[in-house]
Design an enzyme around this catalytic site. Structure first.
Site, PDB file in Angstrom:
ATOM      1  N   ARG A   1       0.834  -1.211   0.000  1.00 27.26           N
ATOM      2  CA  ARG A   1       0.000   0.000   0.000  1.00 27.26           C
ATOM      3  C   ARG A   1       0.863   1.252   0.000  1.00 27.26           C
ATOM      4  NH1 ARG A   1      -3.377  -3.510   3.640  1.00 27.26           N
ATOM      5  NH2 ARG A   1      -1.620  -3.284   5.068  1.00 27.26           N
ATOM      6  N   ILE A   2       1.725   1.353   1.004  1.00 26.74           N
ATOM      7  CA  ILE A   2       2.490   2.592   1.181  1.00 26.74           C
ATOM      8  C   ILE A   2       3.598   2.712   0.148  1.00 26.74           C
ATOM      9  CG2 ILE A   2       3.970   3.888   2.780  1.00 26.74           C
ATOM     10  CD1 ILE A   2       2.310   2.526   5.045  1.00 26.74           C
TER      11      ILE A   2
ATOM     12  N   SER B   1       9.479   2.489   7.415  1.00 29.46           N
ATOM     13  CA  SER B   1       8.800   1.219   7.696  1.00 29.46           C
ATOM     14  C   SER B   1       9.024   0.859   9.171  1.00 29.46           C
ATOM     15  CB  SER B   1       9.307   0.117   6.752  1.00 29.46           C
ATOM     16  OG  SER B   1      10.698  -0.144   6.922  1.00 29.46           O
ATOM     17  N   ARG B   2      10.037   0.094   9.479  1.00 27.63           N
ATOM     18  CA  ARG B   2      10.428  -0.199  10.857  1.00 27.63           C
ATOM     19  C   ARG B   2      11.953  -0.118  10.937  1.00 27.63           C
ATOM     20  NH1 ARG B   2       6.011   0.748  12.107  1.00 27.63           N
ATOM     21  NH2 ARG B   2       4.445  -0.505  13.219  1.00 27.63           N
TER      22      ARG B   2
ATOM     23  N   ASP C   1      12.658   7.799   9.661  1.00 21.08           N
ATOM     24  CA  ASP C   1      11.511   8.065  10.548  1.00 21.08           C
ATOM     25  C   ASP C   1      11.448   7.036  11.663  1.00 21.08           C
ATOM     26  OD1 ASP C   1       8.107   7.411  10.651  1.00 21.08           O
ATOM     27  OD2 ASP C   1       8.907   9.362  11.212  1.00 21.08           O
TER      28      ASP C   1
ATOM     29  N   GLU D   1      14.242   2.142  18.955  1.00 19.19           N
ATOM     30  CA  GLU D   1      13.399   3.260  19.388  1.00 19.19           C
ATOM     31  C   GLU D   1      13.090   3.189  20.881  1.00 19.19           C
ATOM     32  OE1 GLU D   1       9.876   4.294  17.068  1.00 19.19           O
ATOM     33  OE2 GLU D   1      10.981   3.777  15.249  1.00 19.19           O
TER      34      GLU D   1
ATOM     35  N   HIS E   1       9.394   9.019  14.301  1.00 19.48           N
ATOM     36  CA  HIS E   1       8.277   8.122  13.978  1.00 19.48           C
ATOM     37  C   HIS E   1       6.983   8.918  13.769  1.00 19.48           C
ATOM     38  CE1 HIS E   1       7.079   3.639  14.491  1.00 19.48           C
ATOM     39  NE2 HIS E   1       6.229   4.234  13.697  1.00 19.48           N
ATOM     40  N   ILE E   2       7.060   9.897  12.834  1.00 22.65           N
ATOM     41  CA  ILE E   2       5.908  10.778  12.601  1.00 22.65           C
ATOM     42  C   ILE E   2       5.264  10.529  11.242  1.00 22.65           C
ATOM     43  CG2 ILE E   2       6.755  12.619  14.108  1.00 22.65           C
ATOM     44  CD1 ILE E   2       7.796  14.041  11.559  1.00 22.65           C
ATOM     45  N   ALA E   3       5.628   9.433  10.565  1.00 19.20           N
ATOM     46  CA  ALA E   3       5.159   9.267   9.181  1.00 19.20           C
ATOM     47  C   ALA E   3       3.639   9.240   9.065  1.00 19.20           C
ATOM     48  CB  ALA E   3       5.758   7.987   8.577  1.00 19.20           C
ATOM     49  N   SER E   4       2.944   8.720  10.119  1.00 19.69           N
ATOM     50  CA  SER E   4       1.467   8.678  10.006  1.00 19.69           C
ATOM     51  C   SER E   4       0.830   9.896  10.689  1.00 19.69           C
ATOM     52  CB  SER E   4       0.937   7.385  10.647  1.00 19.69           C
ATOM     53  OG  SER E   4       1.256   7.367  12.034  1.00 19.69           O
TER      54      SER E   4
HETATM   55  N1  LIG Z   1       6.712   4.959  10.157  1.00 21.36           N
HETATM   56  C1  LIG Z   1       5.400   4.865  10.335  1.00 21.36           C
HETATM   57  O1  LIG Z   1       4.766   5.636  11.077  1.00 21.36           O
HETATM   58  C2  LIG Z   1       4.639   3.796   9.589  1.00 21.36           C
HETATM   59  C3  LIG Z   1       3.323   4.042   9.201  1.00 21.36           C
HETATM   60  C4  LIG Z   1       2.624   3.027   8.516  1.00 21.36           C
HETATM   61  C5  LIG Z   1       3.248   1.819   8.245  1.00 21.36           C
HETATM   62  N2  LIG Z   1       4.528   1.634   8.667  1.00 21.36           N
HETATM   63  C6  LIG Z   1       5.200   0.372   8.363  1.00 21.36           C
HETATM   64  O2  LIG Z   1       5.108   0.138   6.970  1.00 21.36           O
HETATM   65  C7  LIG Z   1       4.791  -1.224   6.763  1.00 21.36           C
HETATM   66  C8  LIG Z   1       4.077  -1.393   5.434  1.00 21.36           C
HETATM   67  O3  LIG Z   1       2.756  -0.877   5.527  1.00 21.36           O
HETATM   68  P1  LIG Z   1       1.751  -1.157   4.304  1.00 21.36           P
HETATM   69  O4  LIG Z   1       0.394  -0.693   4.701  1.00 21.36           O
HETATM   70  O5  LIG Z   1       2.363  -0.667   3.031  1.00 21.36           O
HETATM   71  O6  LIG Z   1       1.761  -2.763   4.310  1.00 21.36           O
HETATM   72  P2  LIG Z   1       1.549  -3.743   3.080  1.00 21.36           P
HETATM   73  O7  LIG Z   1       1.335  -5.088   3.682  1.00 21.36           O
HETATM   74  O8  LIG Z   1       0.552  -3.194   2.133  1.00 21.36           O
HETATM   75  O9  LIG Z   1       2.977  -3.742   2.290  1.00 21.36           O
HETATM   76  C9  LIG Z   1       4.099  -4.417   2.786  1.00 21.36           C
HETATM   77  C10 LIG Z   1       4.801  -5.030   1.574  1.00 21.36           C
HETATM   78  O10 LIG Z   1       6.019  -5.636   2.003  1.00 21.36           O
HETATM   79  C11 LIG Z   1       6.228  -6.746   1.175  1.00 21.36           C
HETATM   80  N3  LIG Z   1       7.236  -7.638   1.748  1.00 21.36           N
HETATM   81  C12 LIG Z   1       7.098  -8.499   2.769  1.00 21.36           C
HETATM   82  N4  LIG Z   1       8.254  -9.170   2.960  1.00 21.36           N
HETATM   83  C13 LIG Z   1       9.134  -8.687   2.044  1.00 21.36           C
HETATM   84  C14 LIG Z   1      10.499  -8.958   1.731  1.00 21.36           C
HETATM   85  N5  LIG Z   1      11.180  -9.902   2.414  1.00 21.36           N
HETATM   86  N6  LIG Z   1      11.088  -8.267   0.723  1.00 21.36           N
HETATM   87  C15 LIG Z   1      10.394  -7.340   0.018  1.00 21.36           C
HETATM   88  N7  LIG Z   1       9.092  -7.026   0.268  1.00 21.36           N
HETATM   89  C16 LIG Z   1       8.487  -7.704   1.267  1.00 21.36           C
HETATM   90  C17 LIG Z   1       4.851  -7.383   1.071  1.00 21.36           C
HETATM   91  O11 LIG Z   1       4.779  -8.286  -0.006  1.00 21.36           O
HETATM   92  C18 LIG Z   1       3.977  -6.145   0.902  1.00 21.36           C
HETATM   93  O12 LIG Z   1       3.771  -5.842  -0.461  1.00 21.36           O
HETATM   94  C19 LIG Z   1       3.965  -1.614   7.982  1.00 21.36           C
HETATM   95  O13 LIG Z   1       4.033  -3.005   8.253  1.00 21.36           O
HETATM   96  C20 LIG Z   1       4.593  -0.797   9.085  1.00 21.36           C
HETATM   97  O14 LIG Z   1       5.592  -1.546   9.743  1.00 21.36           O
HETATM   98  C21 LIG Z   1       5.233   2.582   9.325  1.00 21.36           C
HETATM   99  O1  LIG Z   2       2.642   0.852  11.706  1.00 20.19           O
HETATM  100  C1  LIG Z   2       2.131   1.974  11.809  1.00 20.19           C
HETATM  101  O2  LIG Z   2       0.953   2.243  11.483  1.00 20.19           O
HETATM  102  C2  LIG Z   2       2.936   3.102  12.344  1.00 20.19           C
HETATM  103  O3  LIG Z   2       4.207   2.737  12.713  1.00 20.19           O
HETATM  104  C3  LIG Z   2       2.236   3.848  13.426  1.00 20.19           C
HETATM  105  O4  LIG Z   2       2.205   5.173  13.029  1.00 20.19           O
END
Ligand SMILES: NC(=O)c1ccc[n+]([C@@H]2O[C@H](COP(=O)([O-])OP(=O)(O)OC[C@H]3O[C@@H](n4cnc5c(N)ncnc54)[C@H](O)[C@@H]3O)[C@@H](O)[C@H]2O)c1
Ligand SMILES: O=C(O)[C@H](O)CO
Length: 385
Positions: free
Chosen positions: A172-173, A269-270, A294, A299, A317-320
């Protein structure tokens, strides 16, 4: 055992008891719960320990809304003993949750996908631009009174147009970020994911055709066979995978060495997706390599030396953190817990959660996103709006 120090309660006479481990933005989430005979308890302390949460759950708790805490056997067994059946992360990522432990105790685990996709992608794009044009360094330079006038070499950075943007994890992201960089800066895409991102590929193809029809250089896309192909070819690389055992330290000393010396790496991401200690060492010996972070491996702490690197931009960690998104995350988390308590079915499409945000109509009687719904035998809501 720790005891809560300052509890805030809404609707104290409510039949169901819902605990929130953090105070959440907005008020709609509170109204949605209190209108359905829930009383809400939260502690004003910002970061609760597992012991604090066990004390807050107490001997009667129907559901909990949490975020970042270590949700495993200790907390799920405490919630089960208190009669609870529902937990929701106020987050889409749930690597902090032992889902199998929750399932063992019959507890649903909710998360909040969809509502934070664009907000998070925009922050990743912001970090990409800030790193490319050395915005933070230049800001600090001005504030320090060091500007003596225009100079040809002052804070020279990277042009993005026509360059290659790499995405690792085109979900998604990652897909939303890719589109922003392609539409916004006419960058060419290379991505690596375990699955083909067909919608993204079709979008880039169509956008390239549009540009060509208008006399401009068309943009291109490529699905990389390996992550290393992305690291080798891309000028800007953004990380958007889930965190699991396959992505832990995905970026390490060896993979950093593959990247271009003047590449930009962004992580929203993380933190543990990057070996942060190796990144610090790479930043030290590659002054033209830049990062925008981020999230961090330990953390809320950064690895030693990271804060000293001028070629690193770091934010907490402000991305959202947009108003709409954070209030929407609170709403979805609350509705996950409420839906489980009320025995509602699962929503049919966790990626299309807009029906839950219409403030003029009651939300659908469904749980927006439960990650262990099938394991718990919860049926899917067949309604689609
Ligand atoms: N920094 C933030 O505040 C913040 C906010 C939202 C999400 N996130 C992080 O972003 C992540 C992704 O969110 P999303 O909604 O896009 O999730 P999502 O499930 O739509 O996308 C994650 C993608 O990672 C891929 N993936 C999994 N294992 C993989 C690998 N070994 N190599 C390559 N790709 C791989 C999956 O196939 C999937 O397409 C979340 O799990 C979260 O940890 C962080
Ligand atoms: O995974 C998430 O949604 C974020 O890290 C929280 O903002």
């Amino acid at each position: 055992m720790a005891t809560p120090i300052s509890i805030q309660v809404w609707n104290p006479s409510g039949k169901y008891r819902v605990v929130s481990t953090k105070s959440m933005p907005g008020t709609r989430w509170i109204k949605l719960l209190t209108d359905q005979d829930c009383r809400i308890c939260t502690e004003k302390k910002t970061i609760l320990s597992v012991e604090d949460i066990v004390a807050l759950i107490g001997d009667k708790c129907d559901g909990v809304i949490g975020l970042t805490e270590d949700w495993g056997e200790v907390l799920f067994s405490a919630l089960r003993r208190a009669g609870g059946t529902a937990f929701s992360n106020m987050a889409v990522g749930y690597n902090n949750v032992d889902v199998s432990a929750a399932t063992k105790h019959g507890i649903a685990v909710g998360n909040t996908p969809g509502v934070l996709t664009e907000t998070t992608a925009e922050l990743a794009a912001s970090l990409s631009l800030a790193a490319a044009r050395r915005i933070v360094e230049a800001d600090q330079f001005m504030r320090a009174g060091l500007y003596d006038g225009w100079l040809p070499h002052l804070f020279v950075g990277n042009l993005l147009k026509g360059q290659t943007v790499g995405v690792i994890g085109a979900g998604r992201i990652g897909s939303a970020y890719a589109r922003m960089m392609i539409e916004g800066f006419k960058m060419n895409l290379i991505y690596y994911d375990l699955y083909q991102s067909t919608r993204l590929e079709k979008f880039v193809t169509a956008y390239g055709q549009f540009l060509k029809a208008n006399g401009e250089q068309p943009v291109t896309w490529k699905r990389a066979a390996t992550m290393e192909d992305v690291l080798r070819d891309a000028d800007v690389i953004s990380l958007h995978p889930v965190l699991d055992k396959t992505t832990y330290h995905l970026i390490n000393k060896e993979s950093l060495a593959i990247m271009k010396k003047e590449a930009i790496l962004v992580n929203a991401s993380r933190g543990p997706v990057i070996d942060e200690a190796a990144l610090v060492e790479h930043l030290k010996v590659n002054p033209m390599f830049r990062v925008g972070l981020d999230v961090f491996e330990d953390e809320p702490y950064m690895k030693p030396g990271l804060a000293d690197q001028k070629n690193a931009i770091v934010v907490p960690h402000i991305a959202s953190a947009s108003k709409w998104t954070r209030e929407g995350m609170a709403t979805l988390a609350a509705l996950n817990v409420l839906g489980r308590i009320k025995g509602y079915p699962l929503w049919s499409d966790p990626n299309r959660v807009d029906p839950f945000f219409d403030e003029n109509t009651p939300p659908p009687p469904a749980c927006p996103s439960i990650v262990n719904g099938k394991q718990l035998g919860t049926y899917i809501c067949m309604q689609r709006t």
